[in-house]
Scaffold this active site. Structure first.
Site, PDB file in Angstrom:
ATOM      1  N   ALA A 125       0.774  -1.224   0.000  1.00  0.00           N
ATOM      2  CA  ALA A 125       0.000   0.000   0.000  1.00  0.00           C
ATOM      3  C   ALA A 125       0.808   1.278   0.000  1.00  0.00           C
ATOM      4  O   ALA A 125       1.867   1.362   0.591  1.00  0.00           O
ATOM      5  CB  ALA A 125      -0.930  -0.006   1.214  1.00  0.00           C
ATOM      6  N   CYS A 126       0.227   2.290  -0.650  1.00  0.00           N
ATOM      7  CA  CYS A 126       0.442   3.704  -0.370  1.00  0.00           C
ATOM      8  C   CYS A 126       1.586   4.424  -1.071  1.00  0.00           C
ATOM      9  O   CYS A 126       2.643   3.868  -1.350  1.00  0.00           O
ATOM     10  CB  CYS A 126       0.556   3.936   1.124  1.00  0.00           C
ATOM     11  SG  CYS A 126      -0.803   3.230   2.054  1.00  0.00           S
ATOM     12  N   THR A 127       1.314   5.701  -1.323  1.00  0.00           N
ATOM     13  CA  THR A 127       2.290   6.672  -1.802  1.00  0.00           C
ATOM     14  C   THR A 127       2.049   7.949  -1.013  1.00  0.00           C
ATOM     15  O   THR A 127       0.901   8.327  -0.787  1.00  0.00           O
ATOM     16  CB  THR A 127       2.117   6.950  -3.305  1.00  0.00           C
ATOM     17  OG1 THR A 127       2.137   5.709  -4.022  1.00  0.00           O
ATOM     18  CG2 THR A 127       3.210   7.860  -3.822  1.00  0.00           C
TER      19      THR A 127
END
Length: 498
Positions: free
Chosen positions: A23-25
């Site tokens: 997940a995720c930036t």
């Protein structure tokens, strides 16, 4: 406990950790790196398109006793922590099933949390200090533990660091914390080691599933870390000061291998290209990307939203425009399995009610509306607190998600329709926000109650407008697809009369 039961618990924890690890930036920008002097956090939360999100306001509570327990909420593990005697009011956008992992939120004192960015420690470092998977703190717990009691961003970071040292981290993560004065980012190194840095006012920071903080100075007031962060690394042979020079947290504690070259590096590279277009660096040289940069192009709310929507459009690495390509080696920022993305903006010069705004986009960032939610908002509509992993007709999450799913059946044809409509709506809403905020500043001087009422009516109307637009787009696109399918399989006779 039987070995079978222990095995089931361990398996469930590992599944939870693996799912979050995709997940995720994240993008952070200091007040002098933005176009209007605000502090900005932008982050996508990516793991599962079936992960409906709820909007929750946690009321202030007095004279509490007892223990916060992840297990009681069917969360990732069995982390526990004492409840605060007097809990602050705070907001979160949590997972439908557990009401945990709140993604983004502010408390009544103006502290905001965005968490977490999943990051990976080096296997060698973890061999000496593994994650405390069964009882350590995870992204499930961080927003509720911090927002319920932290009075400042620094206090929140110090509290989280103390928990990591004493109880351990259940996984690798990065967390952003902000107030009207400071913006901090914390990264874990191993089960009990961590580092945190206050973002310089003139810098921005970008990361995508990597540990990227580097500099550590025990004498600096702008850097915090676990008590024996450097000593532990020397003792275990992770760091040799004589041969390697200055301590580099990322190099010493975090993973850096071929997986980073295509999954993580391109995202950081494209963000740095967005704000420093003159910067020349190889896409696969992520370890040498500067963690902090002064932007040539100032960060704004609109630019932050554009970053979250990026999928390498206009290049050969775009996995959507030229036909869906799930095997594209460059992992884009905007992916279909994003369940929520947000831009948190803090404008210290304004009253907290309008000075703190979170722009939330439900589902895939590229195909959603970023709707403003002011800290002065008193309540959410009932259907903002419902929704599960099964599509429905009522929850706000599924209204956006169903539209996005339909678009992906013919992205080149349908996406421009949706993106144009949301772009025009966001531009119109931004102008309305300026008018409302100016009116609020005038009213609040003599009529605080009236100003707050006006703010709430405005915010609820904006939320309704975005929802109605989404419903209308759904009908428009179904009309288009109905005609497309009919044209493909018409089966007319030669006279085309029946």
């Amino acid at each position: 406990m039987s070995l079978f039961k222990k095995g089931i618990i361990a398996l469930s924890v590992n599944i939870a950790l693996v799912s979050s690890a995709l997940a995720c930036t994240t993008l952070l920008a200091g007040s002098e790196a933005t176009n209007d002097g605000s502090l900005i956090i932008a982050r996508s939360a990516d793991s599962d398109a079936l992960k409906a999100q709820h909007f929750v306001i946690h009321p202030a509570k007095s004279n509490q006793t007892g223990i916060y327990s992840t297990k009681e909420h069917n969360g990732a593990n069995n982390f526990t922590y004492p409840l605060p005697k007097n809990s602050l009011r705070y907001t979160t956008v949590p997972n439908w099933k557990t009401q945990l992992h709140g993604a983004t939120g502010f408390n009544e004192l103006g502290v905001g949390v965005s968490g977490t960015e999943s990051i990976f420690s080096s296997p060698k470092a973890l061999s000496f200090d593994p994650y405390v998977e069964e009882t350590g703190i995870t992204e499930d717990d961080i927003p509720d533990v911090l927002l319920s009691r932290a009075k400042t961003a620094r206090e929140a970071v110090e509290l989280l660091g103390s928990i990591i040292e004493k109880q351990g981290a259940g996984e690798g993560f990065g967390v952003a914390v902000v107030d009207k004065n400071e913006l901090w980012y914390l990264e874990t190194g191993t089960g009990h080691h961590w580092i945190a840095q206050k973002l310089p006012k003139d810098k921005y920071f970008a990361t995508g599933n990597q540990g990227r903080l580097q500099h550590y100075d025990i004498n600096s007031n702008d850097v915090l870390g676990s008590k024996n962060l450097v000593e532990f690394a020397v003792e275990k042979g992770l760091y040799n000061p004589e041969k390697e020079g200055a301590f580099n947290f990322s190099k010493v504690y975090t993973r850096d291998d071929e997986r980073d070259r295509t999954y993580n590096d391109p995202r950081v590279w494209i963000i740095q290209q967005q704000f420093n277009p003159s910067l020349k660096q190889a896409v696969d040289d992520g370890r040498n990307f500067a963690p902090l940069l002064t932007p040539e192009k100032k960060v704004s709310v609109e630019e932050a939203k554009a970053m979250l929507r990026n999928h390498f459009e206009g290049t050969e690495h775009d996995p959507y425009t030229n036909g869906l390509n799930g095997k594209e080696p460059w992992r884009p920022i905007s992916v279909f399995r994003t369940y929520e993305a947000h831009v948190m903006q803090v404008r210290p010069e304004l009253p907290q009610e309008i000075g703190e705004v979170t722009y939330v986009g439900l589902g895939m960032a590229d195909l959603t509306a970023f709707v403003p939610y002011y800290s002065g908002l008193k309540a959410y509509p009932q259907h903002y607190g419902i929704g599960s992993n099964q599509a429905d007709n009522d929850s706000i999450y599924w209204k956006y998600r169903k539209l996005q799913t339909l678009v992906m059946t013919d992205y080149p044809k349908l996406a421009p329709i949706v993106k144009k409509a949301y772009q025009e709506w966001e531009a119109k809403t931004a102008l309305e926000q300026k008018e409302m905020e100016a009116k609020y500043l005038t009213m609040v001087k003599t009529d605080k109650t009236g100003a707050d009422k006006m703010l709430n009516e405005f915010n609820l109307r904006v939320m309704t407008d975005a929802e109605k637009l989404t419903e209308n787009l759904m009908n428009e696109l179904f009309t288009v697809r109905t005609k497309d399918i009919q044209d493909d399989i018409f089966f007319a006779n030669k006279s085309k009369k029946d």
